[in-house]
Design a protein around this motif. Structure first.
Motif, PDB file in Angstrom:
ATOM      1  N   THR A 107       0.820  -1.211   0.000  1.00 48.26           N
ATOM      2  CA  THR A 107       0.000   0.000   0.000  1.00 48.26           C
ATOM      3  C   THR A 107       0.855   1.263   0.000  1.00 48.26           C
ATOM      4  N   THR A 108       2.102   1.141   0.422  1.00 48.68           N
ATOM      5  CA  THR A 108       2.958   2.323   0.410  1.00 48.68           C
ATOM      6  C   THR A 108       3.975   2.191  -0.721  1.00 48.68           C
ATOM      7  N   VAL A 109       4.585   3.317  -1.082  1.00 47.56           N
ATOM      8  CA  VAL A 109       5.611   3.293  -2.123  1.00 47.56           C
ATOM      9  C   VAL A 109       6.716   2.313  -1.736  1.00 47.56           C
ATOM     10  N   ASP A 110       7.153   2.369  -0.469  1.00 49.37           N
ATOM     11  CA  ASP A 110       8.246   1.493  -0.052  1.00 49.37           C
ATOM     12  C   ASP A 110       7.873   0.017  -0.164  1.00 49.37           C
ATOM     13  N   GLU A 111       6.664  -0.308   0.241  1.00 50.03           N
ATOM     14  CA  GLU A 111       6.248  -1.715   0.134  1.00 50.03           C
ATOM     15  C   GLU A 111       6.236  -2.164  -1.324  1.00 50.03           C
ATOM     16  N   MET A 112       5.750  -1.304  -2.179  1.00 45.83           N
ATOM     17  CA  MET A 112       5.681  -1.698  -3.593  1.00 45.83           C
ATOM     18  C   MET A 112       7.072  -1.721  -4.230  1.00 45.83           C
ATOM     19  N   MET A 113       7.922  -0.832  -3.820  1.00 48.73           N
ATOM     20  CA  MET A 113       9.300  -0.865  -4.314  1.00 48.73           C
ATOM     21  C   MET A 113       9.954  -2.189  -3.907  1.00 48.73           C
ATOM     22  N   GLU A 114       9.671  -2.603  -2.682  1.00 45.84           N
ATOM     23  CA  GLU A 114      10.190  -3.873  -2.184  1.00 45.84           C
ATOM     24  C   GLU A 114       9.711  -5.026  -3.090  1.00 45.84           C
ATOM     25  N   ALA A 115       8.432  -4.959  -3.430  1.00 44.51           N
ATOM     26  CA  ALA A 115       7.865  -6.024  -4.270  1.00 44.51           C
ATOM     27  C   ALA A 115       8.522  -6.018  -5.655  1.00 44.51           C
ATOM     28  N   ILE A 116       8.821  -4.845  -6.160  1.00 45.56           N
ATOM     29  CA  ILE A 116       9.474  -4.744  -7.474  1.00 45.56           C
ATOM     30  C   ILE A 116      10.871  -5.360  -7.398  1.00 45.56           C
ATOM     31  N   VAL A 117      11.597  -5.027  -6.331  1.00 45.49           N
ATOM     32  CA  VAL A 117      12.937  -5.597  -6.156  1.00 45.49           C
ATOM     33  C   VAL A 117      12.847  -7.126  -6.107  1.00 45.49           C
ATOM     34  N   GLU A 118      11.897  -7.629  -5.306  1.00 44.98           N
ATOM     35  CA  GLU A 118      11.726  -9.080  -5.194  1.00 44.98           C
ATOM     36  C   GLU A 118      11.497  -9.717  -6.562  1.00 44.98           C
ATOM     37  N   ARG A 119      10.652  -9.110  -7.337  1.00 48.82           N
ATOM     38  CA  ARG A 119      10.278  -9.677  -8.635  1.00 48.82           C
ATOM     39  C   ARG A 119      11.472  -9.703  -9.588  1.00 48.82           C
ATOM     40  N   TYR A 120      12.172  -8.611  -9.693  1.00 47.28           N
ATOM     41  CA  TYR A 120      13.272  -8.558 -10.660  1.00 47.28           C
ATOM     42  C   TYR A 120      14.482  -9.366 -10.201  1.00 47.28           C
ATOM     43  N   PHE A 121      14.609  -9.480  -8.884  1.00 44.32           N
ATOM     44  CA  PHE A 121      15.772 -10.208  -8.374  1.00 44.32           C
ATOM     45  C   PHE A 121      15.717 -11.686  -8.768  1.00 44.32           C
ATOM     46  N   LYS A 122      14.558 -12.130  -9.174  1.00 45.30           N
ATOM     47  CA  LYS A 122      14.420 -13.538  -9.581  1.00 45.30           C
ATOM     48  C   LYS A 122      14.880 -13.785 -11.014  1.00 45.30           C
ATOM     49  N   VAL A 123      15.071 -12.731 -11.801  1.00 52.93           N
ATOM     50  CA  VAL A 123      15.482 -12.935 -13.203  1.00 52.93           C
ATOM     51  C   VAL A 123      16.799 -13.711 -13.218  1.00 52.93           C
ATOM     52  N   ASP A 124      16.799 -14.854 -13.898  1.00 52.94           N
ATOM     53  CA  ASP A 124      17.986 -15.714 -13.835  1.00 52.94           C
ATOM     54  C   ASP A 124      18.864 -15.572 -15.072  1.00 52.94           C
ATOM     55  N   CYS A 125      19.376 -14.373 -15.231  1.00 56.48           N
ATOM     56  CA  CYS A 125      20.308 -14.073 -16.326  1.00 56.48           C
ATOM     57  C   CYS A 125      21.640 -14.759 -16.047  1.00 56.48           C
ATOM     58  N   ALA A 126      22.336 -15.141 -17.109  1.00 59.70           N
ATOM     59  CA  ALA A 126      23.607 -15.851 -16.957  1.00 59.70           C
ATOM     60  C   ALA A 126      24.717 -14.971 -16.391  1.00 59.70           C
ATOM     61  N   ILE A 127      24.473 -13.689 -16.215  1.00 59.61           N
ATOM     62  CA  ILE A 127      25.529 -12.883 -15.593  1.00 59.61           C
ATOM     63  C   ILE A 127      25.609 -13.166 -14.094  1.00 59.61           C
ATOM     64  N   PHE A 128      24.622 -13.869 -13.551  1.00 58.97           N
ATOM     65  CA  PHE A 128      24.685 -14.224 -12.135  1.00 58.97           C
ATOM     66  C   PHE A 128      25.549 -15.461 -11.933  1.00 58.97           C
ATOM     67  N   THR A 129      26.221 -15.490 -10.784  1.00 58.37           N
ATOM     68  CA  THR A 129      27.001 -16.671 -10.476  1.00 58.37           C
ATOM     69  C   THR A 129      26.814 -17.071  -9.027  1.00 58.37           C
ATOM     70  N   PRO A 130      26.549 -18.333  -8.721  1.00 56.85           N
ATOM     71  CA  PRO A 130      26.121 -19.337  -9.702  1.00 56.85           C
ATOM     72  C   PRO A 130      24.687 -19.042 -10.107  1.00 56.85           C
ATOM     73  N   ASN A 131      24.175 -19.810 -11.062  1.00 54.92           N
ATOM     74  CA  ASN A 131      22.862 -19.469 -11.597  1.00 54.92           C
ATOM     75  C   ASN A 131      21.980 -20.710 -11.757  1.00 54.92           C
ATOM     76  N   PRO A 132      21.800 -21.469 -10.653  1.00 57.68           N
ATOM     77  CA  PRO A 132      21.096 -22.761 -10.779  1.00 57.68           C
ATOM     78  C   PRO A 132      19.625 -22.615 -11.174  1.00 57.68           C
ATOM     79  N   ASP A 133      19.015 -21.456 -10.845  1.00 56.55           N
ATOM     80  CA  ASP A 133      17.588 -21.309 -11.145  1.00 56.55           C
ATOM     81  C   ASP A 133      17.305 -21.421 -12.632  1.00 56.55           C
ATOM     82  N   ARG A 134      18.253 -20.942 -13.435  1.00 55.92           N
ATOM     83  CA  ARG A 134      17.991 -20.964 -14.869  1.00 55.92           C
ATOM     84  C   ARG A 134      17.864 -22.411 -15.341  1.00 55.92           C
ATOM     85  N   LEU A 135      18.752 -23.261 -14.847  1.00 59.88           N
ATOM     86  CA  LEU A 135      18.693 -24.656 -15.266  1.00 59.88           C
ATOM     87  C   LEU A 135      17.366 -25.292 -14.861  1.00 59.88           C
ATOM     88  N   SER A 136      16.915 -25.023 -13.635  1.00 62.62           N
ATOM     89  CA  SER A 136      15.635 -25.646 -13.259  1.00 62.62           C
ATOM     90  C   SER A 136      14.491 -25.069 -14.090  1.00 62.62           C
TER      91      SER A 136
END
Ligand code: SF4
Ligand code: SF4
Lengths: 247, 425
Positions: free
Chosen positions: B326-355
């Protein structure tokens, strides 16, 4: 029923006609500058009920003759399996390409690799090297085998290897040792490709380069496994296509 | 194109001659690759229109938005959060880099062994042929792979409005904290650019807009699990590509319309290819417009693509942003959570992409995986080898392809793809 297979490669074209599981006709010609013209000439007068095309010119043939096509990979695997029913590994080194194929115990293709875009590690490479050393192509392998040791050729690129050879000759190095070194470098590359798909016996070596005894000898050493060469190694693709045309 | 846009392009500073050449190549490719397909869903007509107006009407719309006070932000990566841009009254467009352009000029600035994507982004700038790039008020680069990171240093000398976002390389708490602080920094930068503050209300709305767009794409993806596949991989890829620059609401509607049509197709067992066509899952580097080479080769070799594990595809669009804050901070948190899951190969290690690849293989009932790596792309080419090994250990047939945008290797690729399709049959 008579079934034909035509393998239109970048250097040569082969035609095989089968009747009741027996090869009744086989022909070969150069691809030349106009492979379709030569392919048309090659099938001229051959009698068959169905034909299947393979090789890099297969799609041109498909358009011209409305024939089905199959890749060289499948055609070679099929042809090799006809000649050696329990084959597990196929190496084909042709004029301008090479491939390694691994088959399951039940004969299905499991994995394959092909060479990169250039001529390195193919028949063309050996041909150019033979020429720059002043050998006839047919003598190249037997002469190389007479060498006591080989000279390491570091470059796989045809252009660089050729200048390496020229400078070795100028330095007075033994021609046969250079020749052996060149063969070894092609074998190293082929063995690498085979190992990437996994090597299981029996190993069949097909394609025009399989006629070179030095290649066979070095390959056996590198793989630590005997290899089998069909009687007409360059016909295996056309044979495979003919077998598939019969299905 | 329905109208003469020459004046508009001229005003944007495009090189008209080069731009004409680009459009004619694009038009021809679209004709040969897209319009030549059979059994296309009628709804694709919308995308045909979008493509025919990609440098025309859509640019005019963006310029109109600008005239009305909105700002345009161009981005190169799916880590740039669209929610934040929209909430601050900016429109986000993807800057596509799917074709070689001005190669000689590019090689004066970048080493030859740079991936085609980065080279292309420079080529479009140096050749002055991309109206999106030229009309953008802000261009966002991100520190992902080394190639991009370092090339932005040079790009910064070519454009006035480059903003570089730092990104984590590890999925750790510290990594997430970095992403969070970078997203707040981005929010401030956009607010400064537009003069509009991100409010709880605007952020809630923008989350809804972007989520709706994602939901439509998810719906499209699910329909592709049907056999026969109701839409070609090429067409689905196009929808995923257009995702990056179309008006979000209109895009959502258009995709949903196609989905309505596809649902009927699935019900009636109507497909683009016969039922027993081998099904391919594509995985790897993103494919930006007009990079259709490999999908085109695959779908003209007797197979159908049923999913893209790619940033222009499911890696980029899966996961919604949680909208319960309901607040900007809460929604910003949710945005961070969502994007942090992107399993681009620039991450190390990157097991999520394989699954995720294995999961997509199941969901879309694929028969084999083709891994697509751009030449010189270290992250994806390196990851391709363990990915291939792991998939083969699960008895999933896998073909690993390294290529670029040139057509030089098309013949060889076709043979490899055809042979792979043969072994799936
Ligand atoms: S592959 Fe990585 S760097 Fe490229 S767009 Fe996706 S997330 Fe960004
Ligand atoms: S394709 Fe690879 S090398 Fe190129 S920008 Fe993306 S991650 Fe970097």
């Amino acid at each position: 029923m008579r079934c034909a297979g035509i393998d239109i490669g970048s250097r040569s074209i082969e035609l095989v006609v089968l009747e009741n599981g027996k090869i009744v006709e086989s022909r070969q010609s150069d691809s030349g500058f106009d492979p379709m013209k030569n392919a048309t000439a090659l099938i001229n007068g051959a009698a068959y009920d169905a034909i299947m095309a393979t090789g890099y010119g297969r799609h041109l043939f498909e358009i011209a003759f409305n024939s089905p096509t199959v890749t060289e990979i499948k055609a070679y695997a099929e042809g090799a399996r006809f000649l050696f029913p329990d084959v597990r590994t196929v190496l084909d080194i042709g004029g301008q390409d090479s491939k390694a194929i691994a088959l399951n115990a039940d004969g299905k293709i499991k994995k394959f690799e092909m060479n990169d875009r250039c001529a390195a590690g193919t028949g063309k490479f050996l041909e150019i090297m033979a020429r720059s050393l002043g050998y006839e192509l047919d003598d190249f392998g037997p002469e190389a085998m007479k060498a006591e040791k080989d000279i390491l050729i570091s470059s796989m690129c045809t252009v660089f290897a050729e200048s390496e050879v020229t400078s070795l000759v100028a330095k007075g190095s033994d021609r046969r040792e250079i020749a052996l070194g060149l063969h070894s470098s092609v074998v190293r590359r082929a063995a690498g490709m085979l190992k990437r798909v996994s090597v299981n016996a029996p190993v069949i070596f097909a394609g025009g380069v399989a006629k070179n005894p030095c290649m066979c000898h070095l390959l056996e050493k590198a793989l630590e496994s005997p290899i089998h060469v069909p009687k007409n190694p360059q016909m295996v693709g056309a044979l495979g296509a003919a077998l598939l045309a019969a299905r | 194109m329905s109208q003469d846009y020459t004046k508009m392009w001229e005003k944007l500073g495009l090189n008209l001659e080069a731009h004409d050449a680009l459009l004619s190549v694009l038009g021809k490719a679209y004709q040969d690759i897209y319009l030549a397909q059979k059994n296309r869903p009628q709804g694709m007509g919308y995308f045909d229109f979008v493509m025919s107006e990609v440098h025309g009407l859509r640019i005019k719309e963006l310029l109109d938005e600008q005239a009305a006070g909105r700002k345009i932000i161009g981005a190169y990566c799916v880590f740039v959060p669209e929610e934040i841009a929209l909430a601050a009254e900016a429109t986000l467009v993807g800057l596509c880099s799917g074709a070689d352009f001005a190669a000689d000029e590019v090689e004066k600035l970048l080493p030859r062994n740079t991936c085609a994507l980065i080279k292309s982004s420079f080529g479009f700038k140096l050749g002055k042929v991309c109206p999106y790039l030229e009309c953008a008020d802000m261009i966002v680069g991100e520190n992902t792979c080394d190639g991009k990171k370092k090339s932005y240093e040079t790009l910064n000398t070519l454009v006035k409005n480059l903003y570089v976002m730092d990104l984590p390389q590890k999925k750790s708490d510290e990594g997430k904290a970095l992403l969070k602080s970078e997203y707040y920094r981005f929010k401030e930068a956009v607010e400064k650019l537009t003069g509009a503050a991100v409010t709880a209300e605007s952020l809630r709305k923008s989350i809804e807009t972007v989520n709706s767009k994602r939901k439509a794409i998810h719906r499209l993806a699910r329909l592709r699990s049907a056999s026969p596949a109701p839409i070609s991989g090429l067409d689905a890829l196009l929808a995923n590509q257009v995702y990056f620059y179309d008006n979000p609401a209109r895009f959502t509607d258009s995709v949903n319309k196609i989905c309505d049509e596809l649902e009927k197709r699935v019900e009636n067992k109507v497909g683009v290819f016969p039922e027993n066509t081998p099904r391919i899952l594509l995985s790897g580097c993103p494919m930006a417009v007009p990079n259709w080479k490999l999908p085109w080769i695959i779908e003209t070799s007797g197979a159908v693509i049923v999913g893209e594990e790619s940033c222009v595809g499911e890696r980029g669009t899966r996961n919604l942003t949680d909208d319960s804050g309901t607040t900007v901070d809460e929604m910003m948190e949710a945005i961070v959570e969502r994007y942090f899951k992107v399993d681009c190969a620039i991450f190390t290690p990157n097991p999520d992409r394989l699954s995720h690849i294995a999961e997509m293989f199941e969901t879309y009932k694929a028969d084999g995986v083709i891994h697509y790596g751009l030449q010189f792309c270290q992250p994806y080419l390196m990851e391709a080898i363990p990915v291939e090994k792991a998939l083969e250990a699960k008895n999933i047939p896998t073909l690993r392809i390294d290529t670029d945008y040139s057509m030089e290797d098309a013949g060889q690729l076709k043979t490899r793809v055809e042979a792979f399709v043969e072994l799936l049959k």
